[in-house]
Design an enzyme around this catalytic site. Structure first.
Site, PDB file in Angstrom:
ATOM      1  N   ARG A  42       0.217  -1.537   0.322  1.00  0.00           N
ATOM      2  CA  ARG A  42       0.176  -0.180  -0.194  1.00  0.00           C
ATOM      3  C   ARG A  42       0.743   1.353   0.327  1.00  0.00           C
ATOM      4  NH1 ARG A  42      -4.536  -2.228  -1.653  1.00  0.00           N
ATOM      5  NH2 ARG A  42      -5.536  -3.827  -0.443  1.00  0.00           N
ATOM      6  N   ASN A  92      -0.058  -1.581  -7.898  1.00  0.00           N
ATOM      7  CA  ASN A  92      -1.219  -0.915  -8.424  1.00  0.00           C
ATOM      8  C   ASN A  92      -1.524  -0.505  -6.569  1.00  0.00           C
ATOM      9  OD1 ASN A  92      -1.200  -3.357  -6.491  1.00  0.00           O
ATOM     10  ND2 ASN A  92      -4.207  -3.140  -6.772  1.00  0.00           N
ATOM     11  N   ASN A 119     -10.344 -10.774  -4.420  1.00  0.00           N
ATOM     12  CA  ASN A 119     -10.359 -10.917  -6.237  1.00  0.00           C
ATOM     13  C   ASN A 119      -9.307 -11.779  -6.666  1.00  0.00           C
ATOM     14  OD1 ASN A 119     -13.056  -9.288  -6.350  1.00  0.00           O
ATOM     15  ND2 ASN A 119     -11.763  -7.280  -6.634  1.00  0.00           N
ATOM     16  N   ASP A 132      -1.235 -12.735  -1.613  1.00  0.00           N
ATOM     17  CA  ASP A 132      -2.078 -11.983  -1.835  1.00  0.00           C
ATOM     18  C   ASP A 132      -2.748 -10.533  -0.804  1.00  0.00           C
ATOM     19  OD1 ASP A 132      -2.988  -9.836  -3.909  1.00  0.00           O
ATOM     20  OD2 ASP A 132      -5.226 -10.874  -4.207  1.00  0.00           O
ATOM     21  N   GLY A 174     -10.235  -8.027  -1.072  1.00  0.00           N
ATOM     22  CA  GLY A 174      -8.725  -7.898  -0.451  1.00  0.00           C
ATOM     23  C   GLY A 174      -8.649  -8.118   0.853  1.00  0.00           C
TER      24      GLY A 174
END
Length: 446
Positions: free
Chosen positions: A65, A95, A284, A311, A330
């Site tokens: 993050r 991302n 996801n 993940d 998530g």
């Protein structure tokens, strides 16, 4: 000189478990033997008392993050949680905000980690519909690989231009890792559920919206494209029984051009858990059915699936408490992944040797990570001691994630991480992370 002698350990390495001692000097393993004597009073001795000594786990897929989303987690907080959980190296995804889609932004993430990370680190270069030139500048020696989102998931990184995709696949020599979900299928499914429920779709529909079909359409296309172009493809977080048809265990890992990963949550939870866990297990790709979970386990054990990862993707509880359509996908996992797999060992689903193969050896082999993932003389001393019979319960007060929650909260694990070493430094012991940021940038033998 930093000298540590670990004695009387059950050493797990390359398919065998043997009792012995390991000597660390500075950041390296210098000797492995049945019995080693401390030759200096300055040598710190740790009696592992018959506990398991495993290589530090290598998590090939995390979202820590930083930059841009640090209210959810950051490199410092999440790498602390990782080493407490026996994960000594991580590969982080692009991302973040801004997306890591230029060499300059990518390098900024490495600079943050160099100052803050408790664990060893690498960051994936992100691909988009229009950054091929930047992708091709990526240095294979010190960047883990190229990440492509074939499903939008989170962020704004969906690559849906088939011409661009083929160019990336055919022109980069690096490992390409993909998130596979077909966006059109998901949108059509979502419209059906909106027609029935309006904005109040229940979370129990998540695996029907982000369906088996959506996963298979996308992953089968990626496999076909890799076969056509000869690309080195690694498919992240597989979640369905049907996708297992795409992979083989007939050739050794070293010879595979297409490799597969499964995540802890797809091995642990099923659609039956949505009723009690709700958005806390909204990921996801979605957690699917009990049959999907069973077939994933079969494929993991028989060699069609090569890697177990997390993940890890934290969100705040406030974000997760929103309605299904608004709650992000998530969850946090790095602190509990290794002990969750040891729980599966206690349940007879997997051997400890196989856990080490899938969480330590194979990520090192697939990404060609230099001198990590094994307990070998001359390798970096990334080591973890696990007591397989020392139960503990996951509670708010012992959760280290910045988001402060875990889908395992309230669960009692039978096994506990007692010590973690990163580059020879004991960064975790006695249930405490020491203030030692020992992480180094991963390098790759390619």
């Amino acid at each position: 000189m930093n000298k540590v002698l670990i004695k009387n350990a059950k050493i797990v390495n390359e398919g065998t478990i043997f009792e012995g001692d390991v000597l660390i000097e500075n950041d390296l393993i210098v000797e492995i033997s049945d019995s080693i004597s401390a030759k200096s009073s300055e040598c710190k001795i740790i009696d592992a008392e018959g506990n398991y000594l495993i290589p530090g786990a290598i998590d090939d897929q995390v979202h820590f993050r930083e930059p841009g989303l640090t209210h959810k987690g950051d490199i410092e907080s999440e790498s602390r949680a990782a080493v407490a959980g026996g994960i000594t190296s991580f590969i982080e995804q692009p991302n973040t905000v801004p997306n890591a889609v230029t060499q300059e932004i990518l390098e900024e993430k490495y600079q943050i980690a160099a100052e803050k990370s408790y664990a060893n680190y690498s960051f994936m270069m992100g691909a988009t519909n229009d950054n091929l030139e930047e992708v091709l500048k990526t240095n294979p020696k010190n960047v883990a690989g190229i990440k492509i989102f074939l499903g939008s998931s989170t962020g704004n990184m969906l690559v849906d231009n088939e011409v661009v995709l083929e160019k990336i696949f055919s022109s980069t020599p690096m490992l390409i890792a993909v998130h596979c979900e077909d966006e059109t299928t998901i949108k059509n499914n979502l419209e059906k559920f909106k027609a029935e429920y309006g904005e109040d779709i229940p979370v129990t529909a998540h695996h029907l919206i982000r369906s088996e079909e959506a996963c298979f359409i996308s992953s089968s296309k990626a496999v076909a494209l890799a076969k056509k172009t000869g690309a080195r493809l690694h498919i992240f977080h597989l979640s369905t029984a049907k996708e297992m048809e795409l992979f083989t265990n007939k050739i050794p890992l070293e010879d595979k051009k297409i490799t597969a990963e499964v995540c802890v949550h797809h091995l642990w939870f099923s659609d039956e858990d949505y009723k009690t866990k709700g958005n806390l297990i909204k990921w996801n790709p979605a957690v699917k059915t009990t049959n999907d979970r069973k077939v994933l386990w079969d494929a993991l054990v028989d060699g069609r699936i090569d890697v177990i990862a997390t993940d890890h993707a934290p969100h705040t509880l406030e974000e997760k408490k929103q309605s299904y359509l608004k709650a992000p996908s998530g969850g946090p996992l790095v602190q509990h992944a290794v002990v969750a797999m040891f729980e599966a060992y206690h349940q007879g689903k997997i051997s400890i040797e196989k856990i080490v193969e899938k969480m330590c050896h194979n990520p090192a082999k697939i990404f060609k990570i230099e001198k990590r993932g094994f307990i070998k003389e001359g390798y970096y001393a990334d080591l973890v001691i696990v007591n397989s019979g020392l139960p503990w319960s996951v509670k708010k007060e012992n959760i280290l994630y910045k988001c402060g929650w875990s889908p395992f909260e309230g669960f009692t694990f039978k096994s506990r991480i007692t010590h973690t070493f990163v580059n020879g430094q004991m960064v975790y012991s006695a249930s405490k992370v020491k203030d030692i940021r020992a992480g180094k940038r991963l390098t790759f033998d390619r």
